[in-house]
Structures are given as C-alpha cells and as structure tokens.
Enzyme design. Sequence first.
Site, PDB file in Angstrom:
ATOM      1  N   PRO A 180       0.625  -1.213   0.060  1.00 26.17           N
ATOM      2  CA  PRO A 180       0.020   0.052  -0.011  1.00 26.17           C
ATOM      3  C   PRO A 180       0.956   1.261   0.061  1.00 26.17           C
ATOM      4  O   PRO A 180       1.809   1.241   0.594  1.00 26.17           O
ATOM      5  CB  PRO A 180      -0.757  -0.169   1.306  1.00 26.17           C
ATOM      6  CG  PRO A 180      -0.245  -0.963   1.986  1.00 26.17           C
ATOM      7  CD  PRO A 180       0.389  -2.088   1.083  1.00 26.17           C
ATOM      8  N   ASN A 181       0.170   2.300  -0.701  1.00 21.70           N
ATOM      9  CA  ASN A 181       0.832   3.572  -0.940  1.00 21.70           C
ATOM     10  C   ASN A 181       2.266   3.798  -1.556  1.00 21.70           C
ATOM     11  O   ASN A 181       2.580   4.791  -1.881  1.00 21.70           O
ATOM     12  CB  ASN A 181       1.183   4.319   0.720  1.00 21.70           C
ATOM     13  CG  ASN A 181      -0.268   4.278   1.513  1.00 21.70           C
ATOM     14  OD1 ASN A 181      -1.254   4.663   0.992  1.00 21.70           O
ATOM     15  ND2 ASN A 181      -0.365   3.672   2.720  1.00 21.70           N
TER      16      ASN A 181
ATOM     17  N   ARG B   6       5.395  10.788  -2.317  1.00 18.62           N
ATOM     18  CA  ARG B   6       5.049  10.355  -0.815  1.00 18.62           C
ATOM     19  C   ARG B   6       6.423  10.822  -0.104  1.00 18.62           C
ATOM     20  O   ARG B   6       7.213  10.116  -0.240  1.00 18.62           O
ATOM     21  CB  ARG B   6       4.692   8.921  -0.907  1.00 18.62           C
ATOM     22  CG  ARG B   6       4.445   8.513   0.405  1.00 18.62           C
ATOM     23  CD  ARG B   6       4.527   7.189   0.375  1.00 18.62           C
ATOM     24  NE  ARG B   6       4.101   6.676   1.815  1.00 18.62           N
ATOM     25  CZ  ARG B   6       4.355   5.297   2.050  1.00 18.62           C
ATOM     26  NH1 ARG B   6       4.836   4.399   1.277  1.00 18.62           N
ATOM     27  NH2 ARG B   6       4.053   4.938   3.376  1.00 18.62           N
TER      28      ARG B   6
ATOM     29  N   TYR C  99      11.274   8.346   1.302  1.00 19.38           N
ATOM     30  CA  TYR C  99      11.098   7.501   0.320  1.00 19.38           C
ATOM     31  C   TYR C  99      11.745   7.874  -1.183  1.00 19.38           C
ATOM     32  O   TYR C  99      11.833   7.097  -1.883  1.00 19.38           O
ATOM     33  CB  TYR C  99       9.677   7.159   0.084  1.00 19.38           C
ATOM     34  CG  TYR C  99       8.991   6.658   1.300  1.00 19.38           C
ATOM     35  CD1 TYR C  99       9.613   5.434   2.017  1.00 19.38           C
ATOM     36  CD2 TYR C  99       7.961   6.996   1.984  1.00 19.38           C
ATOM     37  CE1 TYR C  99       9.039   4.822   2.991  1.00 19.38           C
ATOM     38  CE2 TYR C  99       7.383   6.546   3.161  1.00 19.38           C
ATOM     39  CZ  TYR C  99       8.010   5.527   3.753  1.00 19.38           C
ATOM     40  OH  TYR C  99       7.430   5.005   4.977  1.00 19.38           O
TER      41      TYR C  99
ATOM     42  N   ASN D  52       8.034  -5.715  -1.344  1.00 16.28           N
ATOM     43  CA  ASN D  52       7.951  -4.769  -0.299  1.00 16.28           C
ATOM     44  C   ASN D  52       6.492  -4.464   0.287  1.00 16.28           C
ATOM     45  O   ASN D  52       5.794  -3.964  -0.382  1.00 16.28           O
ATOM     46  CB  ASN D  52       8.355  -3.288  -0.867  1.00 16.28           C
ATOM     47  CG  ASN D  52       8.401  -1.923   0.212  1.00 16.28           C
ATOM     48  OD1 ASN D  52       7.967  -2.197   1.381  1.00 16.28           O
ATOM     49  ND2 ASN D  52       9.019  -1.019  -0.301  1.00 16.28           N
TER      50      ASN D  52
ATOM     51  N   ALA E 232       3.189  -1.110   4.876  1.00 14.66           N
ATOM     52  CA  ALA E 232       2.659  -0.957   6.113  1.00 14.66           C
ATOM     53  C   ALA E 232       2.110  -2.536   6.554  1.00 14.66           C
ATOM     54  O   ALA E 232       2.266  -2.815   7.601  1.00 14.66           O
ATOM     55  CB  ALA E 232       1.503  -0.082   6.221  1.00 14.66           C
TER      56      ALA E 232
ATOM     57  N   GLU F  19      12.490  -9.793   1.366  1.00 13.81           N
ATOM     58  CA  GLU F  19      11.857  -8.476   1.821  1.00 13.81           C
ATOM     59  C   GLU F  19      12.565  -7.097   1.525  1.00 13.81           C
ATOM     60  O   GLU F  19      13.727  -7.306   1.788  1.00 13.81           O
ATOM     61  CB  GLU F  19      11.516  -8.810   3.167  1.00 13.81           C
ATOM     62  CG  GLU F  19      10.919  -7.826   3.943  1.00 13.81           C
ATOM     63  CD  GLU F  19      10.794  -7.794   5.356  1.00 13.81           C
ATOM     64  OE1 GLU F  19      11.138  -8.837   6.034  1.00 13.81           O
ATOM     65  OE2 GLU F  19      10.364  -6.946   6.205  1.00 13.81           O
TER      66      GLU F  19
ATOM     67  N   HIS G 246      12.889  -2.739   1.553  1.00 10.47           N
ATOM     68  CA  HIS G 246      12.117  -1.772   2.200  1.00 10.47           C
ATOM     69  C   HIS G 246      12.947  -0.460   1.536  1.00 10.47           C
ATOM     70  O   HIS G 246      14.294  -0.524   1.775  1.00 10.47           O
ATOM     71  CB  HIS G 246      12.216  -1.519   3.483  1.00 10.47           C
ATOM     72  CG  HIS G 246      11.101  -2.623   4.223  1.00 10.47           C
ATOM     73  ND1 HIS G 246       9.756  -2.522   3.993  1.00 10.47           N
ATOM     74  CD2 HIS G 246      11.410  -3.779   4.724  1.00 10.47           C
ATOM     75  CE1 HIS G 246       9.450  -3.691   4.787  1.00 10.47           C
ATOM     76  NE2 HIS G 246      10.286  -4.465   5.106  1.00 10.47           N
TER      77      HIS G 246
ATOM     78  N   ARG H  73      13.655   3.803  12.216  1.00  9.35           N
ATOM     79  CA  ARG H  73      12.597   4.436  12.398  1.00  9.35           C
ATOM     80  C   ARG H  73      11.654   4.349  13.681  1.00  9.35           C
ATOM     81  O   ARG H  73      11.995   3.874  14.743  1.00  9.35           O
ATOM     82  CB  ARG H  73      11.656   4.126  11.225  1.00  9.35           C
ATOM     83  CG  ARG H  73      12.566   4.665   9.820  1.00  9.35           C
ATOM     84  CD  ARG H  73      11.834   4.746   8.511  1.00  9.35           C
ATOM     85  NE  ARG H  73      10.688   5.436   8.556  1.00  9.35           N
ATOM     86  CZ  ARG H  73       9.391   5.598   7.863  1.00  9.35           C
ATOM     87  NH1 ARG H  73       9.551   4.697   6.751  1.00  9.35           N
ATOM     88  NH2 ARG H  73       8.667   6.233   7.693  1.00  9.35           N
TER      89      ARG H  73
HETATM   90  C1  DQA Z   1       8.402   0.814   3.607  1.00 13.33           C
HETATM   91  C2  DQA Z   1       8.395   1.107   5.340  1.00 13.33           C
HETATM   92  C3  DQA Z   1       7.116   0.905   5.810  1.00 13.33           C
HETATM   93  O1  DQA Z   1       7.232   0.871   7.294  1.00 13.33           O
HETATM   94  C4  DQA Z   1       5.954   1.748   5.371  1.00 13.33           C
HETATM   95  O2  DQA Z   1       4.844   1.755   5.965  1.00 13.33           O
HETATM   96  C5  DQA Z   1       6.000   1.793   3.858  1.00 13.33           C
HETATM   97  C6  DQA Z   1       7.247   1.755   3.203  1.00 13.33           C
HETATM   98  C7  DQA Z   1       9.806   1.212   2.960  1.00 13.33           C
HETATM   99  O3  DQA Z   1       9.735   0.828   1.702  1.00 13.33           O
HETATM  100  O4  DQA Z   1      10.540   1.684   3.588  1.00 13.33           O
HETATM  101  O5  DQA Z   1       5.030   2.005   3.512  1.00 13.33           O
HETATM  102  O6  DQA Z   1       8.005  -0.474   3.518  1.00 13.33           O
END
Ligand code: DQA
Length: 151
Positions: free
Chosen positions: A7-8, A15, A20, A71, A74, A95, A97, A104
Amino acid sequence: MLVLHGPNLNLLGRREPEIYGSVSLEAINQKLRQLAEAQNARVTTLQSNHEGTLVDAIQDAFGVHDGLAINPAAYTHTSVAIRDAIAAIEIPTVEVHLSNIHQREPFRHHSYIAPVAIGQICGFGARSYTLGLQALLDWLRARDSRTAQAE
Ligand code: DQA
C-alpha cells in the site's frame, strides 16, 4: 520473478520524498525489468493497496514464479495473512524496504515477513529493490547449481 509492492507505494516520488526518495514506482519497475532481462530472467510487477489482492498474487505465484521480491509496506508490521501466504507457497522471498525500518519509529521495527524470507534489504532507497532482486537471482542460481552438482 514476481515483484510485489504494498500500500501507498503507488505514490512513490511524491510521498514523503525525504524518506522514500523521488523515484517513481514505474521507474523502479523499469529498472527491475532491465536488470532481470540482462540476466535472462523476467520480472512481473504488481502494486496493490489491498491485503487480499497481495495474498491472492502470492498464492497465484505457486508454480509460476521462481522467486518473490516484496515490499509489503505498512503490511510488513501487521499482516499475518501475507506472512502465511509466503510460508505456504515456499517460493524463495526477499523482503525489501526503501527506508531503514529499524532506524524509524518502534512500530516499524517488527516485521511479520522477515521470518519467512531468505533475507531483508532496507535503507538504500530505490536501490533496495535492485539489490533485493540481484540477491534473489544470485540465491536461486547458487541453489540450482548445488542441485545440479548433487544429481
Ligand atoms: C516501507 C516502510 C514501511 O514501514 C512503510 O509503511 C512503507 C514503506 C519502505 O519501503 O521503507 O509504506 O516498506
């Protein structure tokens, strides 16, 4: 290879760019396709804001894809369903990120996905994806050459 974005991540580029970065998701996907093609591999990408869609995509990967880079965004910190789907299909999973989740807020430090992944790459911005895909390709090649030697 299947690359899943949670998501997002469709908003990447605009964003919270200080966290990011400014690279769009399409630019990342393009880079991943190029990286894979240069090594005779192919990449399918999917982004979804919906947990069930991601679970469906992971289930559908069984017998279709050799590796998964995800990825979970959240959902990393909340989703037993995504974790169980990865455990069920037994496809080597990396995985990824963009940000260093361990640096964080405390609620980002725990990943439900890490225990079912072969590894986690975080903190390198858009490069986390290319590093993650390369790690996955290298891991699969090493496994396949071990299998070939044993035969
Ligand atoms: C994320 C880190 C997550 O905590 C966050 O909710 C994201 C992006 C990252 O790529 O750094 O949406 O996965």
